[in-house]
Design a protein around this motif. Structure first.
Motif, mmCIF file in Angstrom:
data_model
loop_
_atom_site.group_PDB
_atom_site.id
_atom_site.type_symbol
_atom_site.label_atom_id
_atom_site.label_comp_id
_atom_site.label_asym_id
_atom_site.label_seq_id
_atom_site.Cartn_x
_atom_site.Cartn_y
_atom_site.Cartn_z
ATOM 1 N N UNK A 228 2.273 -17.465 9.874
ATOM 2 C CA UNK A 228 1.872 -16.069 9.973
ATOM 3 C C UNK A 228 3.123 -15.195 9.883
ATOM 4 N N UNK A 229 3.094 -14.230 8.993
ATOM 5 C CA UNK A 229 4.270 -13.392 8.754
ATOM 6 C C UNK A 229 4.170 -12.128 9.602
ATOM 7 N N UNK A 230 4.778 -12.163 10.786
ATOM 8 C CA UNK A 230 4.745 -11.017 11.682
ATOM 9 C C UNK A 230 6.018 -10.935 12.496
ATOM 10 N N UNK A 231 5.863 -10.856 13.794
ATOM 11 C CA UNK A 231 6.997 -10.701 14.701
ATOM 12 C C UNK A 231 6.881 -11.741 15.809
ATOM 13 N N UNK A 232 7.896 -12.591 15.948
ATOM 14 C CA UNK A 232 7.875 -13.619 16.984
ATOM 15 C C UNK A 232 7.975 -12.973 18.365
ATOM 16 N N UNK A 233 7.140 -13.440 19.296
ATOM 17 C CA UNK A 233 7.130 -12.878 20.644
ATOM 18 C C UNK A 233 7.123 -13.982 21.687
ATOM 19 N N UNK A 234 7.653 -13.654 22.839
ATOM 20 C CA UNK A 234 7.662 -14.538 23.998
ATOM 21 C C UNK A 234 6.863 -13.870 25.104
ATOM 22 N N UNK A 235 5.976 -14.632 25.747
ATOM 23 C CA UNK A 235 5.115 -14.102 26.802
ATOM 24 C C UNK A 235 5.276 -14.936 28.060
ATOM 25 N N UNK A 236 5.543 -14.274 29.170
ATOM 26 C CA UNK A 236 5.705 -14.967 30.444
ATOM 27 C C UNK A 236 4.548 -14.621 31.366
ATOM 28 N N UNK A 237 3.911 -15.672 31.872
ATOM 29 C CA UNK A 237 2.804 -15.525 32.822
ATOM 30 C C UNK A 237 3.203 -16.142 34.160
ATOM 31 N N UNK A 238 2.855 -15.469 35.232
ATOM 32 C CA UNK A 238 3.049 -16.000 36.582
ATOM 33 C C UNK A 238 1.707 -16.021 37.293
ATOM 34 N N UNK A 239 1.324 -17.201 37.777
ATOM 35 C CA UNK A 239 0.013 -17.377 38.415
ATOM 36 C C UNK A 239 -1.110 -16.855 37.521
#
Length: 265
Positions: free
Chosen positions: A116-127
């Motif tokens: 997929x040609x877009x924007x790489x993202x990082x997501x952090x979840x807590x609980x």
């Protein structure tokens, strides 16, 4: 309505609206008309306005924040976000396979996914709750774009399970959204975006979340930064786990690839 009744009603509405959004944006199987979703959302907004203490961070009413940022804060990635390498021909692909086998042995299988040609993202979840979303940046330092990522309807604010983890994926602009955006820009005599990738990147770097929300972005998740004690031992297992948590992943690739001849390694 007294507080106790309002509290129960608000929780029921939040759960119901989150379920409807999951069916619509992730499964692509809406179970109610848009008008019914909008009616329930308005009901929840009215309750939260009457009882502000019932407004939770994962409420469907909080998808778009009203605060306009002055700048994006820098964030450090605990685990670097590496870029993908390219293979332009069969020799490149065979060379990649050779390096893999030198590193881990011959007991190797591959997972094929559409890019997929877009924007790489990082997501952090807590609980289970989304607390931060960031761009890749230079791989070690990115920008906090949490408020913009929250506007993506297919991205869960709260996961199905109360787990703490970092997941990574690609935010992008679907073709319909891209065409609608460029049509509107042309009508305003503004320069249209050259391609959906630039449009997606520009949308996620808007300081006003309402602008990002109006662009109707989407996201696919494809990886877990650190599997930790999840017991996951293969990439395919990680993809299944992401789906179990409520994330949107690419599933059409298997059918697409099956219709073509793959290189026998």
């Amino acid at each position: 309505m007294d507080f106790q009744s309002a509290e129960k009603k608000a929780k029921d509405l939040q759960n119901l609206l989150n379920q409807y959004a999951y069916e619509y944006y992730v499964l692509d199987q809406p179970s109610v008309p848009d008008a019914e979703y909008d009616r329930l959302l308005r009901e929840l907004i009215e309750i939260e306005e009457q009882f502000p203490e019932l407004q939770t961070p994962d409420s469907p009413t909080q998808r778009v924040g009203g605060e306009i940022l002055t700048m994006f804060n820098k964030v450090q990635h605990a685990i670097p976000m590496l870029s993908l390498g390219n293979a332009f021909n069969e020799d490149d692909l065979r060379d990649f396979d050779r390096r893999v086998r030198q590193g881990v042995g011959d007991n190797v299988s591959y997972v094929c996914e559409l890019k997929i040609d877009g924007l790489a993202v990082s997501l952090i979840y807590e609980d289970g709750l989304l607390i931060r979303g960031a761009t890749r940046g230079d791989g070690t330092t990115g920008e906090d774009i949490t408020s913009n990522l929250r506007t993506i309807r297919s991205l869960p604010i709260r996961l199905i399970e109360k787990v703490s983890l970092e997941v990574r994926g690609e935010a992008f602009m679907p073709k319909k959204s891209f065409e609608a955006l460029n049509k509107a820009r042309t009508e305003r005599e503004e320069e249209p975006f050259a391609n959906p990738r630039n449009a997606a990147a520009g949308s996620l770097r808007q300081l006003d979340p309402k602008i990002a929300a109006s662009r109707n972005l989407d996201v696919f998740l494809y990886g877990i930064a650190n599997v930790g004690d999840t017991g996951i031992r293969a990439h395919s297992e990680g993809l299944d786990y992401l789906e179990k948590l409520g994330f949107k992943r690419i599933k059409s690739a298997e059918k697409w690839i099956a219709s073509r001849v793959l290189l026998t390694m």
